[in-house]
Design an enzyme around this catalytic site. Structure first.
Site, short mmCIF file in Angstrom:
data_model
loop_
_atom_site.label_atom_id
_atom_site.label_comp_id
_atom_site.label_asym_id
_atom_site.label_seq_id
_atom_site.Cartn_x
_atom_site.Cartn_y
_atom_site.Cartn_z
N TRP A 152 -0.78 26.55 15.58
CA TRP A 152 -1.43 26.85 16.86
C TRP A 152 -0.42 27.10 17.96
CZ3 TRP A 152 -5.74 28.91 16.12
CH2 TRP A 152 -6.59 28.47 15.10
N ASP A 170 -2.62 22.16 24.82
CA ASP A 170 -3.75 22.50 23.94
C ASP A 170 -4.16 21.21 23.24
OD1 ASP A 170 -5.50 23.35 22.00
OD2 ASP A 170 -4.12 24.78 21.06
N LYS A 176 -14.07 21.37 17.73
CA LYS A 176 -13.43 20.35 16.90
C LYS A 176 -13.98 18.97 17.24
CE LYS A 176 -10.78 23.71 15.46
NZ LYS A 176 -9.65 24.24 16.20
C1 LIG Z 1 -8.96 25.57 16.40
C2 LIG Z 1 -7.80 25.52 17.32
C3 LIG Z 1 -7.50 26.59 18.19
C4 LIG Z 1 -8.28 27.88 18.18
O1 LIG Z 1 -9.53 27.67 18.67
P1 LIG Z 1 -10.57 28.89 18.83
O2 LIG Z 1 -11.62 28.25 19.65
O3 LIG Z 1 -11.01 29.27 17.46
O4 LIG Z 1 -9.89 30.00 19.53
C5 LIG Z 1 -6.43 26.44 19.03
N1 LIG Z 1 -5.69 25.32 19.05
C6 LIG Z 1 -5.95 24.28 18.23
C7 LIG Z 1 -5.09 23.07 18.30
C8 LIG Z 1 -7.02 24.35 17.35
O5 LIG Z 1 -7.27 23.31 16.53
#
Ligand SMILES: *Cc1c(COP(=O)(O)O)cnc(C)c1O
Length: 362
Positions: free
Chosen positions: A102, A172, A196
């Site tokens: 990511w 993030d 998530k």
């Molecule tokens: C799943 C995830 C993303 C991407 O998320 P989307 O909503 O599919 O764009 C980005 N960063 C992390 C840490 C993730 O687990």
């Protein structure tokens, strides 16, 4: 009704069953309006209440200072990879720490808008650890420092966060928001795709300081400017009302569980049980360095890919869904977010013991 399987998918992921039941209950009639949330105006009173209550509940749960805005945006965490440099890099230099898949994606987008300094990386060891904070090569006047606090695919997390001084820290937290206590004031911005740990796909949570909002340039497409989104209370255009409604229910559920502090305790216990199982035998091998292990995404390997395939197949038959590691790394991954029950972890540990007894020596 048949017993539901244990859902270990990395995302979209398990939701609290109470939340699903409440959503079903309210589906045809939200707040006594006689209309479903799906057919209600985003300018109406019912949605207004959902929007403001969800914001306030997140503020309460994470102790978010008044000098921050809470935004509900679309485009996933992936759009944030681009929006952040679009708003804040502007030809300057930003520091990124590369901890995995990511972070790598975030770096790729940032390079379109300015200079990226890789302040640290764990690529040398397959992203199995988080670079030591004192080893980071930080740019004194960087526009910001970006980290991914929990790498969903690699199964590692930052045990403590770097002190970026006057440089804004942007994180993030998609796969671990509300899973452990954090001091929001140390971050200039936090973002997380909801699917998530907070709700369904379709909405991305952004927590951003007033000071950062003053840095947004005025020559951006309106929707991609954080300032517009904050000024319009995430209602500049039609927001994903249903996703935000569910996030609101999840936040209420989190409060009922005792908040983030209580969740952190349970999460430590859940992850501890699985890591203890993994460490108790050479049949399973954790892929992350112990100090940096995620409590949300537990990644491990077996002796070979055939055995891993058998583990996933027999696990699925035993009611454990979503154990397959990400296609880029293989192996096994158990995603045990806030909503994943302790009893499910205990059942998984029992399954792992049985599987080992059956297949040791294969
Ligand atoms: C799943 C995830 C993303 C991407 O998320 P989307 O909503 O599919 O764009 C980005 N960063 C992390 C840490 C993730 O687990």
């Amino acid at each position: 009704m048949p017993k539901r399987p244990y859902n270990l998918y990395a995302g979209p992921a398990i939701l609290p069953q109470e939340v699903m039941a409440q959503a079903r209950e309210e589906f045809m009639d939200i707040a006594g309006t006689g209309l479903s949330i799906l057919e209600s105006s985003h300018r109406g009173a019912a949605y207004s209440e959902i929007n403001s209550t969800a914001q306030q509940d997140l503020r309460d749960l994470l102790n978010i200072p008044d000098s921050y805005s809470v935004l509900f945006l679309t485009g996933g965490a992936s759009l944030q990879f681009g929006m952040i440099p679009m708003n804040f890099l502007q030809g300057g230099t930003a520091d990124y720490v590369n901890t995995g898949a990511w972070a790598t994606k975030a770096i790729k987008e940032a390079k379109l808008f300015g200079t990226v300094n890789i302040a640290g990386s764990s690529e040398d060891k397959n992203f199995s650890y988080v670079p030591a904070i004192d080893s980071l090569n930080l740019t004194p006047d960087a526009r910001y420092l970006h980290i991914c606090t929990n790498e969903t695919i690699g199964g590692i997390r930052w045990p403590v966060f770097p002190d970026s001084g006057d440089v804004p820290l942007i994180a993030d937290m998609s796969s671990e928001i509300c899973s452990r206590k954090i001091d929001v004031s140390r971050f200039a911005m936090i973002y997380a795709g909801a699917q998530k740990n907070l709700g369904p796909a379709g909405v991305t949570i952004v927590i951003i300081s007033d000071e950062m909002l003053t840095r947004c340039p005025d020559n951006l497409t309106t929707l991609l400017n954080y300032q517009t989104q904050a000024a319009k209370d995430s209602n500049y255009n039609t927001p994903p009302v249903f996703s935000i409604y569910i996030v609101g229910l999840v936040l209420k559920w989190l409060k009922k569980q005792g908040g983030v502090e209580a969740m952190e305790k349970i999460n430590d216990e859940k992850a501890g049980l699985l890591y203890q199982m993994i460490d108790s035998t050479d049949f399973y091998r954790g892929t992350a360095e112990i100090a940096d292990r995620s409590t949300m995404n537990i990644t491990f390997r077996l002796q070979d890919e055939d055995l891993e395939a058998a583990f996933i197949k027999e696990g699925t038959a035993a009611g454990f869904i979503g154990l397959k590691g990400h296609r880029s790394v293989g192996g096994v991954r158990a995603s045990i977010y806030n909503a994943f029950p302790l009893e499910g972890v205990k059942a998984l540990v029992e399954f792992m013991k049985d599987f080992e007894a059956k297949h040791r020596g294969d």
